[in-house]
Design a protein around this motif. Structure first.
Motif, PDB file in Angstrom:
ATOM      1  N   ARG A 168       0.877  -1.235   0.184  1.00  0.00           N
ATOM      2  CA  ARG A 168       0.210  -0.005  -0.104  1.00  0.00           C
ATOM      3  C   ARG A 168       0.855   1.347  -0.070  1.00  0.00           C
ATOM      4  O   ARG A 168       2.001   1.343   0.489  1.00  0.00           O
ATOM      5  CB  ARG A 168      -0.871  -0.061   1.228  1.00  0.00           C
ATOM      6  CG  ARG A 168      -1.677  -1.321   1.375  1.00  0.00           C
ATOM      7  CD  ARG A 168      -2.883  -1.109   2.576  1.00  0.00           C
ATOM      8  NE  ARG A 168      -3.419   0.150   2.814  1.00  0.00           N
ATOM      9  CZ  ARG A 168      -4.163   0.677   3.726  1.00  0.00           C
ATOM     10  NH1 ARG A 168      -3.862  -0.077   5.006  1.00  0.00           N
ATOM     11  NH2 ARG A 168      -4.528   1.571   3.942  1.00  0.00           N
ATOM     12  N   LEU A 169       0.520   2.299  -0.621  1.00  0.00           N
ATOM     13  CA  LEU A 169       1.223   3.406  -0.662  1.00  0.00           C
ATOM     14  C   LEU A 169       0.956   4.205   0.614  1.00  0.00           C
ATOM     15  O   LEU A 169      -0.182   4.193   1.050  1.00  0.00           O
ATOM     16  CB  LEU A 169       0.483   4.298  -1.875  1.00  0.00           C
ATOM     17  CG  LEU A 169       1.308   5.559  -2.534  1.00  0.00           C
ATOM     18  CD1 LEU A 169       2.631   4.982  -3.099  1.00  0.00           C
ATOM     19  CD2 LEU A 169       0.570   6.365  -3.505  1.00  0.00           C
ATOM     20  N   LEU A 170       2.084   4.847   1.011  1.00  0.00           N
ATOM     21  CA  LEU A 170       2.221   5.559   2.226  1.00  0.00           C
ATOM     22  C   LEU A 170       2.206   7.062   1.747  1.00  0.00           C
ATOM     23  O   LEU A 170       2.833   7.384   0.865  1.00  0.00           O
ATOM     24  CB  LEU A 170       3.451   5.278   3.086  1.00  0.00           C
ATOM     25  CG  LEU A 170       3.695   4.008   3.731  1.00  0.00           C
ATOM     26  CD1 LEU A 170       5.000   3.765   4.191  1.00  0.00           C
ATOM     27  CD2 LEU A 170       2.538   3.751   4.892  1.00  0.00           C
ATOM     28  N   ARG A 171       1.612   7.925   2.620  1.00  0.00           N
ATOM     29  CA  ARG A 171       1.423   9.209   2.591  1.00  0.00           C
ATOM     30  C   ARG A 171       2.094   9.702   3.865  1.00  0.00           C
ATOM     31  O   ARG A 171       1.540   9.625   4.892  1.00  0.00           O
ATOM     32  CB  ARG A 171       0.031   9.877   2.292  1.00  0.00           C
ATOM     33  CG  ARG A 171      -0.590   9.224   0.840  1.00  0.00           C
ATOM     34  CD  ARG A 171      -1.844  10.145   0.662  1.00  0.00           C
ATOM     35  NE  ARG A 171      -2.447   9.537  -0.495  1.00  0.00           N
ATOM     36  CZ  ARG A 171      -1.990   9.858  -1.788  1.00  0.00           C
ATOM     37  NH1 ARG A 171      -0.992  10.659  -2.025  1.00  0.00           N
ATOM     38  NH2 ARG A 171      -2.505   9.330  -3.038  1.00  0.00           N
ATOM     39  N   VAL A 172       3.225  10.465   3.559  1.00  0.00           N
ATOM     40  CA  VAL A 172       4.140  11.045   4.832  1.00  0.00           C
ATOM     41  C   VAL A 172       4.323  12.418   4.493  1.00  0.00           C
ATOM     42  O   VAL A 172       4.466  13.074   3.233  1.00  0.00           O
ATOM     43  CB  VAL A 172       5.342  10.158   4.680  1.00  0.00           C
ATOM     44  CG1 VAL A 172       5.071   8.603   4.792  1.00  0.00           C
ATOM     45  CG2 VAL A 172       6.138  10.452   3.595  1.00  0.00           C
ATOM     46  N   ASP A 173       4.756  13.101   5.389  1.00  0.00           N
ATOM     47  CA  ASP A 173       5.432  14.329   5.887  1.00  0.00           C
ATOM     48  C   ASP A 173       6.624  14.393   6.330  1.00  0.00           C
ATOM     49  O   ASP A 173       6.936  13.725   7.514  1.00  0.00           O
ATOM     50  CB  ASP A 173       4.463  15.365   6.530  1.00  0.00           C
ATOM     51  CG  ASP A 173       3.035  15.657   6.111  1.00  0.00           C
ATOM     52  OD1 ASP A 173       2.722  15.916   4.921  1.00  0.00           O
ATOM     53  OD2 ASP A 173       2.178  15.438   6.728  1.00  0.00           O
ATOM     54  N   ILE A 174       7.702  14.941   5.481  1.00  0.00           N
ATOM     55  CA  ILE A 174       9.173  14.772   5.811  1.00  0.00           C
ATOM     56  C   ILE A 174       9.629  16.037   6.150  1.00  0.00           C
ATOM     57  O   ILE A 174       9.576  17.075   5.271  1.00  0.00           O
ATOM     58  CB  ILE A 174      10.064  13.991   4.669  1.00  0.00           C
ATOM     59  CG1 ILE A 174       9.428  12.601   4.344  1.00  0.00           C
ATOM     60  CG2 ILE A 174      11.278  13.810   5.140  1.00  0.00           C
ATOM     61  CD1 ILE A 174      10.018  12.222   3.081  1.00  0.00           C
ATOM     62  N   THR A 253       3.413   9.846   9.209  1.00  0.00           N
ATOM     63  CA  THR A 253       2.600   8.975   8.285  1.00  0.00           C
ATOM     64  C   THR A 253       1.113   9.393   8.725  1.00  0.00           C
ATOM     65  O   THR A 253       0.699   9.816   9.737  1.00  0.00           O
ATOM     66  CB  THR A 253       2.765   7.503   8.382  1.00  0.00           C
ATOM     67  OG1 THR A 253       2.242   7.013   9.599  1.00  0.00           O
ATOM     68  CG2 THR A 253       4.290   7.160   8.167  1.00  0.00           C
ATOM     69  N   HIS A 254       0.458   9.200   7.511  1.00  0.00           N
ATOM     70  CA  HIS A 254      -1.078   9.476   7.656  1.00  0.00           C
ATOM     71  C   HIS A 254      -1.846   8.254   8.291  1.00  0.00           C
ATOM     72  O   HIS A 254      -3.088   8.212   8.484  1.00  0.00           O
ATOM     73  CB  HIS A 254      -1.582   9.923   6.377  1.00  0.00           C
ATOM     74  CG  HIS A 254      -1.276  11.226   5.915  1.00  0.00           C
ATOM     75  ND1 HIS A 254      -1.785  11.894   5.147  1.00  0.00           N
ATOM     76  CD2 HIS A 254      -0.170  11.888   6.117  1.00  0.00           C
ATOM     77  CE1 HIS A 254      -1.476  13.038   4.870  1.00  0.00           C
ATOM     78  NE2 HIS A 254      -0.296  13.012   5.479  1.00  0.00           N
ATOM     79  N   GLU A 266      10.345  -3.754  14.244  1.00  0.00           N
ATOM     80  CA  GLU A 266      10.115  -2.864  15.363  1.00  0.00           C
ATOM     81  C   GLU A 266       8.573  -2.624  15.673  1.00  0.00           C
ATOM     82  O   GLU A 266       8.269  -1.890  16.610  1.00  0.00           O
ATOM     83  CB  GLU A 266      10.725  -1.808  15.469  1.00  0.00           C
ATOM     84  CG  GLU A 266      12.298  -1.717  15.281  1.00  0.00           C
ATOM     85  CD  GLU A 266      13.059  -2.371  16.700  1.00  0.00           C
ATOM     86  OE1 GLU A 266      12.064  -2.234  17.672  1.00  0.00           O
ATOM     87  OE2 GLU A 266      14.140  -2.836  16.706  1.00  0.00           O
ATOM     88  N   GLY A 267       7.531  -3.314  14.706  1.00  0.00           N
ATOM     89  CA  GLY A 267       6.185  -2.936  15.124  1.00  0.00           C
ATOM     90  C   GLY A 267       5.429  -1.924  13.981  1.00  0.00           C
ATOM     91  O   GLY A 267       6.291  -1.769  13.068  1.00  0.00           O
ATOM     92  N   GLN A 268       4.433  -1.135  14.470  1.00  0.00           N
ATOM     93  CA  GLN A 268       3.830  -0.142  13.483  1.00  0.00           C
ATOM     94  C   GLN A 268       4.232   1.101  13.944  1.00  0.00           C
ATOM     95  O   GLN A 268       3.797   1.349  15.188  1.00  0.00           O
ATOM     96  CB  GLN A 268       2.468  -0.524  13.190  1.00  0.00           C
ATOM     97  CG  GLN A 268       2.510  -1.842  12.327  1.00  0.00           C
ATOM     98  CD  GLN A 268       0.973  -2.067  12.061  1.00  0.00           C
ATOM     99  OE1 GLN A 268       0.244  -2.273  12.834  1.00  0.00           O
ATOM    100  NE2 GLN A 268       0.558  -1.717  10.758  1.00  0.00           N
ATOM    101  N   VAL A 269       4.325   2.115  13.264  1.00  0.00           N
ATOM    102  CA  VAL A 269       4.391   3.543  13.999  1.00  0.00           C
ATOM    103  C   VAL A 269       3.568   4.499  13.198  1.00  0.00           C
ATOM    104  O   VAL A 269       3.237   4.219  11.666  1.00  0.00           O
ATOM    105  CB  VAL A 269       6.035   3.881  13.967  1.00  0.00           C
ATOM    106  CG1 VAL A 269       6.659   3.070  15.043  1.00  0.00           C
ATOM    107  CG2 VAL A 269       6.652   3.874  12.510  1.00  0.00           C
ATOM    108  N   MET A 270       3.590   5.552  13.388  1.00  0.00           N
ATOM    109  CA  MET A 270       2.995   6.856  12.693  1.00  0.00           C
ATOM    110  C   MET A 270       3.952   7.855  12.682  1.00  0.00           C
ATOM    111  O   MET A 270       3.719   8.987  12.111  1.00  0.00           O
ATOM    112  CB  MET A 270       1.836   7.401  13.271  1.00  0.00           C
ATOM    113  CG  MET A 270       0.370   6.231  12.996  1.00  0.00           C
ATOM    114  SD  MET A 270      -1.192   6.867  13.341  1.00  0.00           S
ATOM    115  CE  MET A 270      -1.641   8.076  11.927  1.00  0.00           C
TER     116      MET A 270
END
Length: 289
Positions: A168-174, A253-254, A266-270
């Motif tokens: 799945r595509l990730l939408r992120v702010d860097i 991440t969204h 390491e698991g899931q993060v936002m």
């Protein structure tokens, strides 16, 4: 000098008999002394620091793959003790980066004839990263690989196909401080080096000694490109990635994203908060490195 060897007996799914014999033979007629310590994966955070305090070695050596190196490095932070590497794991990306020979005698020679070099680390969400950390597709692959106890190249291919079907595509702010960049990507890597443990090059100009890391953004990933990168270990098409140098970055991440550091899920993060730690670890590297 006293060398303490931290041996991971199950790293790479193979016994370490050849490495143990090689260590004993190498030091048999040497002025140096070798001590072997076997990691069990359960009590190491207690027993290994105790061994360090009791033995007071001059140099410490990780015998295993990238996960073993990471664990030993964590125990050495702040001690000033140099870390050597014997590449005895299934993924030996850091050893490749350092130019350490893959054979037993060659890598042992580096321990006694190599040089000491201060090496950068990345602090990622208060954990250390020697090599590569990422969110997205590869972290999902690491999770699948570990959960299903897959081995070998065929097992890796099965994992790639399984994960590819669920990508799945990730939408992120860097945010690097001076700018905030919105992106859509299948995978984002925090790279302190050039390649994954398999040998797949994803950051051609990476250097663990340069005081910075790179944020590698994979904007497009076709089935063939994933096979080329993760199974055939070929360099990725630079036209389909974006590389941003950084010394500090925050990535949000969204939605929750799979996350791994140095081959450990390491698991899931936002949210990821990463900072470079220049020269935080001393490594034993070949003299010509």
């Amino acid at each position: 000098m006293i060398f303490l060897f931290a041996i991971n007996p199950v790293s790479g799914g193979k016994a370490k008999t050849d490495w143990e014999t090689g260590i004993q033979n190498h030091f048999a007629n040497s002025p140096h002394r070798a001590e072997l310590f076997y990691l069990d994966g359960k009590t190491d955070k207690i027993t290994f620091p105790r061994k360090l305090n009791e033995l007071k070695p001059d140099r410490v050596v990780a015998v295993g793959g990238d996960g073993t190196i990471k664990f030993v490095a964590e125990q050495l932070l702040g001690t000033g003790l140099p870390l050597g590497v014997l590449p005895a794991g299934s993924a030996n990306g850091m050893a490749r980066e350092l130019g350490i020979p893959p054979d037993v005698e060659g890598s042992l020679n580096v321990l006694t004839n190599g040089v000491l070099k201060s090496t950068d680390l990345i602090s990622v969400n208060d954990k250390i990263c020697l090599h590569l950390a990422d969110i997205g597709l590869n972290a999902q692959l690491v999770r699948h690989y570990q959960q299903n106890n897959l081995r070998g190249k065929l097992g890796y291919l099965r994992g790639v196909i399984n994960v590819l079907q669920k990508r799945r595509l990730l939408r992120v702010d860097i945010n690097r401080g001076e700018d905030c960049i919105p992106r859509a990507a299948f995978m984002i890597v925090l790279a302190n080096a050039r390649m994954y443990g398999t040998g797949a090059v994803i950051n051609p100009d990476g250097d663990p000694f340069d005081g910075q890391f790179e944020v590698v953004i994979f904007r497009r990933l076709s089935f063939w490109e994933i096979l080329k990168l993760f199974w055939l270990y070929k360099p990725f098409d630079p036209k389909k990635i974006e590389i941003l140098p950084a010394t500090s970055v925050t990535i949000e991440t969204h939605r929750r994203a799979f996350f791994q550091i140095d081959g450990e899920y390491e698991g899931q993060v936002m949210k990821l908060k990463a900072d470079i730690q220049p020269g935080a670890l001393t490594l034993i590297v070949p003299g010509e490195a």
